[in-house]
Design a protein around this motif. Structure first.
Motif, PDB file in Angstrom:
ATOM      1  N   VAL A 123       3.222  -7.938  15.889  1.00 55.57           N
ATOM      2  CA  VAL A 123       4.063  -8.965  15.242  1.00 55.57           C
ATOM      3  C   VAL A 123       5.025  -8.366  14.230  1.00 55.57           C
ATOM      4  O   VAL A 123       6.117  -8.879  14.009  1.00 55.57           O
ATOM      5  CB  VAL A 123       3.277 -10.080  14.495  1.00 55.57           C
ATOM      6  CG1 VAL A 123       2.713 -11.082  15.441  1.00 55.57           C
ATOM      7  CG2 VAL A 123       2.255  -9.540  13.556  1.00 55.57           C
ATOM      8  N   MET A 124       4.584  -7.292  13.574  1.00 55.06           N
ATOM      9  CA  MET A 124       5.493  -6.619  12.644  1.00 55.06           C
ATOM     10  C   MET A 124       4.945  -5.222  12.397  1.00 55.06           C
ATOM     11  O   MET A 124       3.824  -4.917  12.773  1.00 55.06           O
ATOM     12  CB  MET A 124       5.610  -7.380  11.316  1.00 55.06           C
ATOM     13  CG  MET A 124       4.358  -7.392  10.463  1.00 55.06           C
ATOM     14  SD  MET A 124       4.693  -8.034   8.795  1.00 55.06           S
ATOM     15  CE  MET A 124       3.212  -7.496   7.922  1.00 55.06           C
ATOM     16  N   SER A 125       5.762  -4.358  11.804  1.00 53.26           N
ATOM     17  CA  SER A 125       5.209  -3.074  11.384  1.00 53.26           C
ATOM     18  C   SER A 125       4.762  -3.243   9.947  1.00 53.26           C
ATOM     19  O   SER A 125       5.384  -3.947   9.160  1.00 53.26           O
ATOM     20  CB  SER A 125       6.234  -1.959  11.529  1.00 53.26           C
ATOM     21  OG  SER A 125       7.324  -2.175  10.659  1.00 53.26           O
ATOM     22  N   SER A 140      -4.697  -4.881  -0.703  1.00 55.19           N
ATOM     23  CA  SER A 140      -3.465  -4.164  -1.067  1.00 55.19           C
ATOM     24  C   SER A 140      -2.421  -5.070  -1.723  1.00 55.19           C
ATOM     25  O   SER A 140      -1.626  -4.615  -2.528  1.00 55.19           O
ATOM     26  CB  SER A 140      -2.860  -3.482   0.157  1.00 55.19           C
ATOM     27  OG  SER A 140      -2.535  -4.431   1.151  1.00 55.19           O
ATOM     28  N   GLY A 141      -2.432  -6.352  -1.366  1.00 54.23           N
ATOM     29  CA  GLY A 141      -1.471  -7.273  -1.981  1.00 54.23           C
ATOM     30  C   GLY A 141      -0.228  -7.486  -1.141  1.00 54.23           C
ATOM     31  O   GLY A 141       0.873  -7.643  -1.673  1.00 54.23           O
ATOM     32  N   ALA A 142      -0.379  -7.520   0.186  1.00 53.73           N
ATOM     33  CA  ALA A 142       0.739  -7.858   1.073  1.00 53.73           C
ATOM     34  C   ALA A 142       1.162  -9.297   0.783  1.00 53.73           C
ATOM     35  O   ALA A 142       0.340 -10.122   0.389  1.00 53.73           O
ATOM     36  CB  ALA A 142       0.310  -7.722   2.535  1.00 53.73           C
ATOM     37  N   LYS A 146      -8.540   1.305  -5.602  1.00 50.96           N
ATOM     38  CA  LYS A 146      -8.534   2.716  -6.014  1.00 50.96           C
ATOM     39  C   LYS A 146      -7.132   3.321  -6.047  1.00 50.96           C
ATOM     40  O   LYS A 146      -6.946   4.408  -6.567  1.00 50.96           O
ATOM     41  CB  LYS A 146      -9.474   3.538  -5.134  1.00 50.96           C
ATOM     42  CG  LYS A 146      -9.054   3.708  -3.704  1.00 50.96           C
ATOM     43  CD  LYS A 146     -10.067   4.618  -2.998  1.00 50.96           C
ATOM     44  CE  LYS A 146      -9.593   4.880  -1.570  1.00 50.96           C
ATOM     45  NZ  LYS A 146     -10.610   5.557  -0.765  1.00 50.96           N
ATOM     46  N   ASP A 147      -6.154   2.571  -5.530  1.00 55.77           N
ATOM     47  CA  ASP A 147      -4.775   3.067  -5.513  1.00 55.77           C
ATOM     48  C   ASP A 147      -3.991   2.426  -6.657  1.00 55.77           C
ATOM     49  O   ASP A 147      -3.741   1.222  -6.648  1.00 55.77           O
ATOM     50  CB  ASP A 147      -4.155   2.711  -4.148  1.00 55.77           C
ATOM     51  CG  ASP A 147      -2.662   2.968  -4.092  1.00 55.77           C
ATOM     52  OD1 ASP A 147      -2.131   3.674  -4.990  1.00 55.77           O
ATOM     53  OD2 ASP A 147      -2.025   2.467  -3.146  1.00 55.77           O
ATOM     54  N   LYS A 148      -3.596   3.248  -7.634  1.00 57.09           N
ATOM     55  CA  LYS A 148      -2.923   2.658  -8.798  1.00 57.09           C
ATOM     56  C   LYS A 148      -1.568   2.051  -8.432  1.00 57.09           C
ATOM     57  O   LYS A 148      -1.022   1.234  -9.159  1.00 57.09           O
ATOM     58  CB  LYS A 148      -2.771   3.683  -9.924  1.00 57.09           C
ATOM     59  CG  LYS A 148      -1.849   4.871  -9.624  1.00 57.09           C
ATOM     60  CD  LYS A 148      -1.775   5.763 -10.853  1.00 57.09           C
ATOM     61  CE  LYS A 148      -0.696   6.822 -10.788  1.00 57.09           C
ATOM     62  NZ  LYS A 148      -0.520   7.596  -9.568  1.00 57.09           N
ATOM     63  N   GLY A 149      -1.024   2.416  -7.265  1.00 65.77           N
ATOM     64  CA  GLY A 149       0.273   1.876  -6.838  1.00 65.77           C
ATOM     65  C   GLY A 149       0.159   0.609  -6.010  1.00 65.77           C
ATOM     66  O   GLY A 149       1.173   0.074  -5.556  1.00 65.77           O
ATOM     67  N   ALA A 150      -1.057   0.094  -5.811  1.00 70.02           N
ATOM     68  CA  ALA A 150      -1.227  -1.087  -4.946  1.00 70.02           C
ATOM     69  C   ALA A 150      -0.448  -2.283  -5.493  1.00 70.02           C
ATOM     70  O   ALA A 150      -0.433  -2.532  -6.702  1.00 70.02           O
ATOM     71  CB  ALA A 150      -2.705  -1.437  -4.807  1.00 70.02           C
ATOM     72  N   ALA A 151       0.187  -3.031  -4.597  1.00 72.13           N
ATOM     73  CA  ALA A 151       1.030  -4.153  -5.003  1.00 72.13           C
ATOM     74  C   ALA A 151       0.238  -5.258  -5.690  1.00 72.13           C
ATOM     75  O   ALA A 151       0.774  -6.007  -6.509  1.00 72.13           O
ATOM     76  CB  ALA A 151       1.754  -4.715  -3.787  1.00 72.13           C
ATOM     77  N   VAL A 154      -8.506   0.397 -11.774  1.00 69.76           N
ATOM     78  CA  VAL A 154      -8.198   1.439 -10.788  1.00 69.76           C
ATOM     79  C   VAL A 154      -9.473   2.246 -10.564  1.00 69.76           C
ATOM     80  O   VAL A 154      -9.797   3.150 -11.330  1.00 69.76           O
ATOM     81  CB  VAL A 154      -7.047   2.349 -11.264  1.00 69.76           C
ATOM     82  CG1 VAL A 154      -6.651   3.322 -10.153  1.00 69.76           C
ATOM     83  CG2 VAL A 154      -5.851   1.518 -11.688  1.00 69.76           C
ATOM     84  N   GLU A 155     -10.235   1.832  -9.584  1.00 62.58           N
ATOM     85  CA  GLU A 155     -11.528   2.473  -9.305  1.00 62.58           C
ATOM     86  C   GLU A 155     -11.881   2.260  -7.846  1.00 62.58           C
ATOM     87  O   GLU A 155     -11.383   1.339  -7.202  1.00 62.58           O
ATOM     88  CB  GLU A 155     -12.647   1.841 -10.154  1.00 62.58           C
ATOM     89  CG  GLU A 155     -12.731   2.321 -11.587  1.00 62.58           C
ATOM     90  CD  GLU A 155     -13.073   3.799 -11.741  1.00 62.58           C
ATOM     91  OE1 GLU A 155     -13.612   4.392 -10.776  1.00 62.58           O
ATOM     92  OE2 GLU A 155     -12.784   4.360 -12.809  1.00 62.58           O
ATOM     93  N   ASP A 156     -12.813   3.087  -7.374  1.00 63.74           N
ATOM     94  CA  ASP A 156     -13.418   2.866  -6.071  1.00 63.74           C
ATOM     95  C   ASP A 156     -14.391   1.701  -6.224  1.00 63.74           C
ATOM     96  O   ASP A 156     -15.291   1.744  -7.072  1.00 63.74           O
ATOM     97  CB  ASP A 156     -14.153   4.136  -5.633  1.00 63.74           C
ATOM     98  CG  ASP A 156     -14.678   4.036  -4.217  1.00 63.74           C
ATOM     99  OD1 ASP A 156     -15.089   2.923  -3.804  1.00 63.74           O
ATOM    100  OD2 ASP A 156     -14.689   5.062  -3.519  1.00 63.74           O
TER     101      ASP A 156
END
Ligand SMILES: Cc1cc2nc3c(=O)[nH]c(=O)nc-3n(C[C@H](O)[C@H](O)[C@H](O)COP(=O)(O)OP(=O)(O)OC[C@H]3O[C@@H](n4cnc5c(N)ncnc54)[C@H](O)[C@@H]3O)c2cc1C
Lengths: 257, 331
Positions: free
Chosen positions: A118-120, B276-278, B296-301, B311-313
């Motif tokens: 549906v999307m990348s 992730s915050g899509a 755990k990813d400080k850049g996550a949206a 920011v942790e596992d």
């Protein structure tokens, strides 16, 4: 029956994405995997092949070296052959360009079904499938969560997720394009025997410079990092300290007794 | 050259079962934003079998002029008919912009119109700004970690607007717009369409929960769902939800899915674990009272939407949190 599945590599959701000096693209990324929505698309093709050994599945990707790896993986999952439309520049390729390359390739061939995700997950446009269909003048069913081939009428019955909780059922005559949504199946892992075969299979490589079609002018002017929309207090200290701090905040706000 | 007063922004209304979908009013808000940079007249286009009630409703609530195109053959939102009819309209009146909702239907029609008219199409637009002299359309990329500002050089620019980003348009004037109705006969063969509800219902206690602990792909193994349920156990009135990925895998039920295509929730507290915050997930939870994200990813949206960022596992953090809680409650 011949099926074409469009696939692409994407960086994982955990990858660090940094803006490069041009400010209009990102710094090079080294680790890629197959776009998850494409895995669902490929699995859907493979399950058709499971039931009918005469089905032939090609996978196609527009890109550079990373695309080769996902094509190999697709062969490992059970696709018959792979095509790479090679673009030198690892930068941004718009969905219109990607679709244009694929549609140009398909024009000469006789695929009954084209599947895309549906999307990348990286570019998040969701346009390649509908663009390909339109360029080829074929019908398209997007956001498909269920499909079944009706061999007698040369049709596909497809269910599309058009809204949360709403399904649109359509009957699409072949040849046609379908964009496959997540959750439609459980994508398989590559098998050892297929991986060995994949190692020996030559990928057909086509130079994108040799393909021409009318281009729509659109480009990324700038990349920015999204703004914070909430306070976003980052807790610091050891794991234990952070845990204690969070508990303190949550009990102050009376979420825990 | 068209004069400003002749320039047009078209909005293509979305409706279902004789109700205007709220996203139509978000398209109006987007058009108004474009108009600030690019003076033009906004007109709403609505296609349907019967459009009278809906077209007057739009004209009344937005004060905008409406063109209603009545097509007897148009049952449901048949994209094929939309594409054919809108192509003619576009070629007749050369709008500078055509706005759709970034929904399965809107996206489908927008891409079709783009190829047929040669107008560039930018999908999933969440904002508009000018970079230098160039009008740019902002959209998310890379799991929401990056915003791309895209420009196009095109007589007609087709845009699909991400639902939930521009807000609902509130008109300044009370004067209703005019309605022009056209009848069009559609003679080509039509793909048969029926619409039905998903068998599983969305009826779930999750929309009532005070606290939602939500799991994403970051939990890794299915067994780690235990951690999520244990964490939820700390909070009175809590429920467990999650991202679409876990529902797709069958680890959670559909009614636990939070987001654009699941349930939209607004609990007092939302704890996102390994999400992730899509934008499709955010669409279902960003109205929550207080948001805590563990990633755990400080850049996550997701951190851009959070009040508290951890920011942790999660596999080490959640057990530590539970342990700390148990220690405190004994003390
Ligand atoms: C039309 C459409 C509709 C959709 N509808 C929805 C919807 O309703 N709801 C929805 O949720 N999605 C929806 N999606 C899917 C959405 O685009 C994303 O793919 C999905 O939300 C991603 O789920 P995720 O965040 O759990 O996984 P990922 O994107 O894989 O993120 C996992 C996160 O976990 C973190 N992580 C990994 N390991 C750990 C660890 N050990 N500890 C802590 N953090 C860790 C990573 O850093 C990453 O940020 C839809 C997509 C489309 C195209």
């Amino acid at each position: 029956m011949k099926i074409l599945v469009c696939i692409k590599p994407v960086p994982d959701s955990e990858s660090e994405i940094a803006i490069d000096d041009s400010k209009s693209w990102i710094k090079e990324i080294n680790l890629f995997r197959m776009n998850r929505f494409d895995e669902f698309a490929l699995e859907e093709a493979l399950s058709i092949k499971d039931r009918d050994k005469n089905v032939k599945i090609d996978v196609i990707s527009v890109g550079s070296a990373a695309s080769k790896d996902v094509i190999k993986r697709a062969l490992g999952m059970g696709a018959d052959s792979g095509i790479l439309i090679y673009t030198e520049d690892p930068g941004y390729i718009s969905p219109y360009m990607t679709a244009g390359y694929i549609a140009s390739y398909v024009k000469e061939k006789s695929y009954d079904i084209i599947f895309t995700g549906v999307m990348s997950e990286d570019y998040m446009h969701g346009q390649v499938g509908p663009f390909i269909a339109e360029m080829l003048g074929r019908p398209c069913a997007s956001f498909v969560v269920k499909q079944e081939i009706l061999y007698d009428s040369k049709c596909v019955y497809a269910e599309r997720e058009i809204d949360g909780g709403l399904i649109e059922a359509v009957q699409v005559s072949l040849p046609a394009v379908f964009t496959i949504h997540s959750g439609i199946n459980k994508p398989r892992y590559p098998s050892l025997s297929n991986m060995l075969r994949a190692g020996r299979t030559e990928i057909e490589i086509i130079d994108s410079n040799l393909i021409s079609f009318p281009v729509l002018k659109q480009k990324i002017m700038l990349l920015t990092v999204p703004e914070k929309r909430r306070e976003g207090v980052v807790l610091s200290g050891s794991v234990k300290e952070k845990a204690a701090r969070l508990l303190h905040i949550l009990s102050e706000k009376a979420f825990i007794n | 050259m068209q004069k400003d007063s002749e320039k047009i922004i078209y909005i293509v209304a979305e409706h279902f079962e004789n109700i205007i979908k709220p996203v139509t009013y978000e398209l109006v808000a987007c058009a108004c934003k474009i108009k600030k940079f690019y003076p033009a007249n906004i007109r709403v286009i609505i296609l349907g079998k019967e459009t009278e009630k809906l077209s007057f409703e739009i004209a009344r609530t937005t004060g905008l002029d409406v063109t209603a195109i009545e097509i007897n053959e148009l049952a449901f939102n048949n994209a094929q008919i939309y594409k054919d009819v809108l192509k003619e309209l576009t070629e007749e009146s050369h709008p500078s912009f055509v706005l759709f909702a970034n929904t399965p239907h809107g996206l489908d029609v927008a891409c079709g119109l783009s190829v047929r008219t040669g107008g560039a199409c930018i999908a999933g637009v969440e904002g508009i700004d000018k970079i230098g002299e160039t009008l740019c359309f902002r959209k998310q990329m890379f799991y929401g970690k990056i915003n791309a500002h895209i420009a196009a050089d095109s007589d007609t620019l087709i845009i699909t607007v991400q639902p939930g980003t521009f807000g609902i348009y509130r008109p300044e004037s009370q004067k209703p717009g005019s309605v022009e109705t056209r009848k069009v006969q559609y003679s080509s063969e039509i793909m048969p369409v029926i619409v039905k509800r998903r068998s599983e219902t969305l009826d779930s206690p999750i929309s009532e929960a005070k606290v939602i602990v939500s799991a994403g792909n970051g939990i890794g193994e299915r067994e780690n769902l235990d951690l999520i349920y244990k964490l939820a156990g700390i909070f009175p009135g809590s429920a467990v939800g999650g991202s679409r990925i876990l529902v797709d895998r069958g680890w959670l039920e559909y009614k636990q899915q939070i987001g654009l295509t699941g349930t939209q929730v607004a609990p007092e507290l939302y704890i996102a674990c390994g999400i992730s915050g899509a934008s499709q997930h955010l669409a279902g939870m960003k109205g929550s009272g207080f948001i805590v994200a563990i990633n755990k990813d400080k850049g996550a949206a997701i951190f851009n939407e959070s009040d508290i960022c951890v920011v942790e596992d999660l596999k080490t953090f959640i057990p530590a949190l539970i342990e700390e809680y148990e220690k405190e409650s004994k003390a």
